[in-house]
Enzyme design. Structure first.
Site, PDB file in Angstrom:
ATOM      1  N   HIS A 206      -5.857  -9.054 -19.257  1.00 34.95           N
ATOM      2  CA  HIS A 206      -6.254  -9.342 -17.869  1.00 34.95           C
ATOM      3  C   HIS A 206      -7.032 -10.653 -17.723  1.00 34.95           C
ATOM      4  CE1 HIS A 206      -6.934  -8.508 -13.764  1.00 34.95           C
ATOM      5  NE2 HIS A 206      -7.170  -7.219 -13.830  1.00 34.95           N
ATOM      6  N   LYS A 289      -0.275   3.463   9.873  1.00 36.65           N
ATOM      7  CA  LYS A 289      -0.213   2.319  10.797  1.00 36.65           C
ATOM      8  C   LYS A 289      -0.044   2.791  12.238  1.00 36.65           C
ATOM      9  CE  LYS A 289       1.906  -2.276  10.951  1.00 36.65           C
ATOM     10  NZ  LYS A 289       2.999  -3.125  10.459  1.00 36.65           N
ATOM     11  N   TYR A 318     -15.758   0.191  -7.258  1.00 39.73           N
ATOM     12  CA  TYR A 318     -15.319  -1.213  -7.275  1.00 39.73           C
ATOM     13  C   TYR A 318     -13.917  -1.275  -6.693  1.00 39.73           C
ATOM     14  CZ  TYR A 318     -13.142  -5.424  -9.263  1.00 39.73           C
ATOM     15  OH  TYR A 318     -12.451  -6.603  -9.426  1.00 39.73           O
TER      16      TYR A 318
END
Length: 491
Positions: A206, A289, A318
């Site tokens: 990463h 939506k 997080y």
């Protein structure tokens, strides 16, 4: 093997787009995003250091000069390499198939290799020292390391068949995250995993780039494979070219011992990791939506509620916010565990609260989350700023400021201590998974489609407070409760 050659060919086409600077810049609305991270997708590798790792990037665009064009293939603990370009042209799928089949035949008919690649899964300082020793016993070992580091990417030929369905991707996710460590180079920016049933996975380091860069590549390959029905429509001709060359490390008793220790350490940590990956199919982005709510915020709040139900307390969380609208921007932390989210969770758990009260609390939680996410994406978060100040104090040899020593700093998630480590992986068919940040935490990645939400959750088995399957069940029921609340508010 045919699927491996087709997917590798499409991946090489993507490399060529970046190399010739023809990859269109991505946008958030009308704002162009910084594309610098895409340079790190190919020909990139992390190199361990005793005190600090470094990232080596060998990639160059055509206008900058020559770029390495060789691939590395790993199979049954052995390592091979061949050039993916012949006379200035990328190998065709039939040519790639010939090269990959040669590697497969060698590995099927001869003994397994030493599995040096497993050392990349070891604790960083131990791997750094093992690597130094490897180089000291034979300078040729350093040449091999350079070949792997500078290669375009690694193709891992995995002998397992991780059966999965569109509702349950658990086997495949687990195999990709914690499969055979002798056929993947943990430090490499991209390992393309090909399972023996033709399914594909990716494993990456990463550090050089954010998850969405790899998602973009995988989504491209997925779309191309679907568009061509996984078939090659071009010529079957195979040009004359050198066969793949095996890269054989010189090893001594110490290296063999390091390999054994690394395998043991890897086995213990991966066996301790619980991984699940399920699709929630009751509804998806379209229904959310329709209620005029943001689907990412919807999922985040459902996760907060699920954790609250299980633990009777909030969980520091997080969520990744991209800062790529800035030059060379990467990420900022968005902290979804707000006072508004906690107040709403309490209202949902309180049997005396009416739907009206709960709905208002939910709307406030949505508003706060959306505001904080917008601020984080504008560089108005505080976690990267605090990290910068912490690193300056370290670099200048100053004492660590009191803030970072405060137990509440870690409890809030600071210093990489978030109980819920989460990320939206986008709105495509590509999903990822990550181990929890802390022993009593969860990794929680998700992708959102029009008709479903697919979630991967990880937890440590040795922690009795956590259970990935239970969190998924609570998360599913939370989604239903939230849609009900949103529906009631529309009546």
């Amino acid at each position: 093997m045919e699927r491996a050659s087709i997917s590798s060919w499409h991946t090489l086409q993507y490399w060529n787009l970046i190399r010739t600077e023809r990859l269109a810049p991505q946008k958030a609305g009308k704002t162009a995003l910084d594309m610098d991270q895409f340079r790190m997708l190919f020909c990139t590798c992390k190199v361990p250091g005793v005190k600090k790792d470094t990232i080596r990037n060998y990639f160059k665009t055509e206008s900058e000069g020559p770029c390495p064009s060789h691939l590395v293939v790993m199979c049954r603990g052995r390592i091979f390499t061949f050039d993916a370009v012949c006379n200035g042209e990328i190998l065709t799928p039939p040519e790639l198939l010939r090269q990959l089949s040669y590697v497969k035949e060698c590995c099927d008919t001869e003994p397994e290799g030493d599995g040096v690649a497993v050392l990349t899964s070891e604790e960083r300082t131990r791997w750094a020292k093992a690597r130094e020793h490897l180089i000291s016993i034979d300078p040729h070992n350093n040449t091999i390391l350079e070949t792997i580091q500078s290669s375009l990417f690694v193709i891992s030929l995995d002998e397992t068949k991780p059966y999965s369905t569109p509702e349950n991707y658990t086997n495949m996710t687990a195999q990709t995250l914690k499969g055979d460590p002798t056929i993947r180079w943990g430090d490499k920016s991209y390992n393309s995993l090909v399972f023996s049933d033709g399914t594909l996975g990716s494993n990456c380091d990463h550090a050089p780039y954010d998850g969405m860069v790899l998602v973009s590549l995988c989504w491209y390959v997925d779309q191309q494979v679907k568009a061509t029905q996984g078939k090659w429509k071009g010529s079957d001709a195979v040009r004359a070219m050198p066969l793949p060359e095996e890269l054989v490390f010189t090893v001594d008793e110490k290296v063999c011992r390091d390999i054994r220790d690394a395998k043991q350490q890897y086995l213990e940590s991966t066996q301790n990791l619980q991984v699940i990956c399920y699709a929630f199919t009751a509804f998806g982005k379209a229904a959310i939506k329709q209620k005029k709510l943001h689907s990412d915020t919807f999922v985040q709040l459902a996760m907060q509620l699920a954790y609250y139900k299980m633990n009777k307390k909030p969980g520091s969380c997080y969520e990744t916010a991209t800062t790529r609208k800035f030059y060379h921007g990467r990420t900022e932390t968005m902290r979804p565990c707000t006072q508004e989210a906690v107040s709403w969770c309490k209202a949902m758990m309180d049997p005396t609260c009416t739907d009206n009260v709960r709905r208002k609390a939910m709307q406030q939680a949505f508003s706060k989350h959306n505001k904080l996410m917008a601020e984080a994406q504008e560089g108005q978060g505080f976690d990267r700023h605090l990290l910068g100040l912490y690193l300056i104090s370290k670099e200048e040899g100053r004492p660590t400021p009191e803030l970072y020593m405060d137990p509440l700093y870690a409890k809030s998630g600071g210093g990489g201590n978030f109980v819920l480590s989460s990320s939206l992986v986008g709105y495509t068919t590509v999903l990822g998974a990550v181990a929890p940040m802390v022993h009593h935490g969860y990794g929680f990645f998700y992708r959102i489609r029009d008709d479903r939400i697919v979630i991967s959750i990880t937890a440590w088995k040795s922690c009795h407070e956590t259970d990935a399957a239970s969190l998924f069940n609570q998360f599913s029921s939370s989604l239903h409760e939230m849609l009900h609340l949103a529906t009631v508010s529309q009546l």
